[in-house]
Design an enzyme around this catalytic site. Structure first.
Site: not given
Length: 383
Positions: A120, A60, A63
């Protein structure tokens, strides 16, 4: 063109005082992680690194690029914080960490951005990707283009979330560059990374960055975890006007990524310091001679604020050198490069920048130019 080297001692007297206490720099900490890097955000100087160019799955941490592109579009006025973003079936069905948006609804863009950064949310990431680029695959193309612009040479994105995909890889160094860009390019949106909680759809979720609770100097950035990537954390903290960025990849747990990141940040703040050595417009050479102009001199100035990261207590070992053009001829424009400044520590250049004219000088009339030509001729003879 002839160059002239100016006095080093005079320049050093212009540098602001750093800590005078001598502190020996020990070996940097060894971390229980696959790769890591510690960078000063102001200067870009790397203080510690290990396997920083090894390509690894970012989970993640991906992101961060998704949020960077959204921040850029907001900054450029192409989208608005109040935009209502439609939620597709694809976004709604995303597994993993979620913001819990509902298919067929519309969600304010800023809520989705918070869902990406704080929660997230994979669903929020896909929704934003589809809104900005039409599809997640098209958005991935934009991500890769932006990565190249930021100098992320060893990064390839396949999606907006970090969902496992063969070849979806980056490096600790590339992530430090992205973190620095997030902080510096769009500071108006960086505060989101310090928010500890976000509630949507009556579900309140905490930011997964444990350092936000443990260290008041930490104000970002992003966590990541998959089985392949391990537990990862990009963190940033500010103490005494010095901002550091740490990237830790491939640890064994949430606790480990927080602990190892704290080791890096503590090492950097204890043994290094950053200070502004010059401000934009500072004069480093007064009245440099200009030939054939309506004015006969300009000042050589620093074009932008300059920061330097050094080991604590090493100010007296800094060496500074200015090289200036000797044969400056009009016409010239304000901001034109007419020399250079180099500051070194133990023979290693720490900072190099151009020195520029502080103003424009137009060409003089024919008689003034002829008189200058005569003077230069005799100066050359008797030099």
């Amino acid at each position: 063109m002839l160059k002239k080297i100016l006095s080093i001692g005079l320049l050093l007297s212009l540098l602001p005082a750093f800590s005078q206490a001598k502190i020996l720099i020990p070996a940097p900490p060894e971390l229980a992680a696959s790769a890591w890097i510690l960078m000063d955000a102001n200067t870009g100087k790397v203080l510690v690194e290990h396997n920083a160019d090894q390509q690894l799955p970012p989970a993640s941490l991906t992101k961060m690029m998704t949020s960077y592109i959204v921040a850029a579009e907001l900054h450029n006025g192409k989208i608005k914080e109040q935009d209502m973003v439609p939620i597709s079936v694809t976004a709604w069905k995303m597994g993993g960490s979620k913001m819990f948006v509902r298919e067929g609804t519309q969600v304010p863009l800023m809520d989705l951005l918070r869902g990406v950064v704080i929660q997230s949310g994979n669903d929020a990431s896909v929704a934003l990707a589809e809104y900005l680029a039409g599809s997640e695959s098209a958005f991935a193309d934009v991500m890769n283009q932006q990565a190249q612009l930021l100098g992320m040479k060893n990064t390839t994105f396949h999606n907006a979330t970090g969902w496992p995909s063969d070849g979806h890889l980056t490096t600790a160094r590339d992530l430090s560059l992205l973190a620095r860009a997030l902080i510096q390019d769009y500071p108006e949106h960086y505060d989101i990374y310090a928010e500890k909680y976000f509630e949507y759809n009556d579900i309140k979720q905490p930011n997964r960055n444990r350092l936000l609770w443990r260290d008041s100097s930490v104000d970002g950035l992003k966590t990541g975890h998959t089985e392949e990537a391990g537990f990862c954390l990009v963190a940033s903290a500010v103490r005494n006007n010095m901002r550091l960025i740490s990237v830790v990849m491939g640890t064994s747990s949430e606790e480990a990524r927080a602990r190892e990141s704290q080791k890096l940040l503590s090492f950097g703040f204890r043994y290094y310091e950053t200070g502004k050595v010059y401000s934009a417009g500072d004069i480093l050479k007064e009245n440099a001679r200009v030939w054939y102009g309506v004015e006969d001199s300009v000042n050589l100035v620093v074009p932008e604020d300059l920061y330097l990261t050094i080991p604590r207590g090493s100010k007296d070992q800094l060496e500074a050198q200015v090289v200036s053009d000797e044969d400056i001829e009009a016409p010239l424009t304000g901001g034109q490069s007419l020399g250079s400044l180099t500051i070194s520590f133990e023979g290693e250049p720490l900072l190099e920048t151009a020195l520029v004219a502080d103003r424009s000088v137009e060409e003089a009339g024919i008689f003034s130019r002829l008189w200058d030509a005569i003077k230069r001729f005799f100066i050359g003879i008797f030099a």
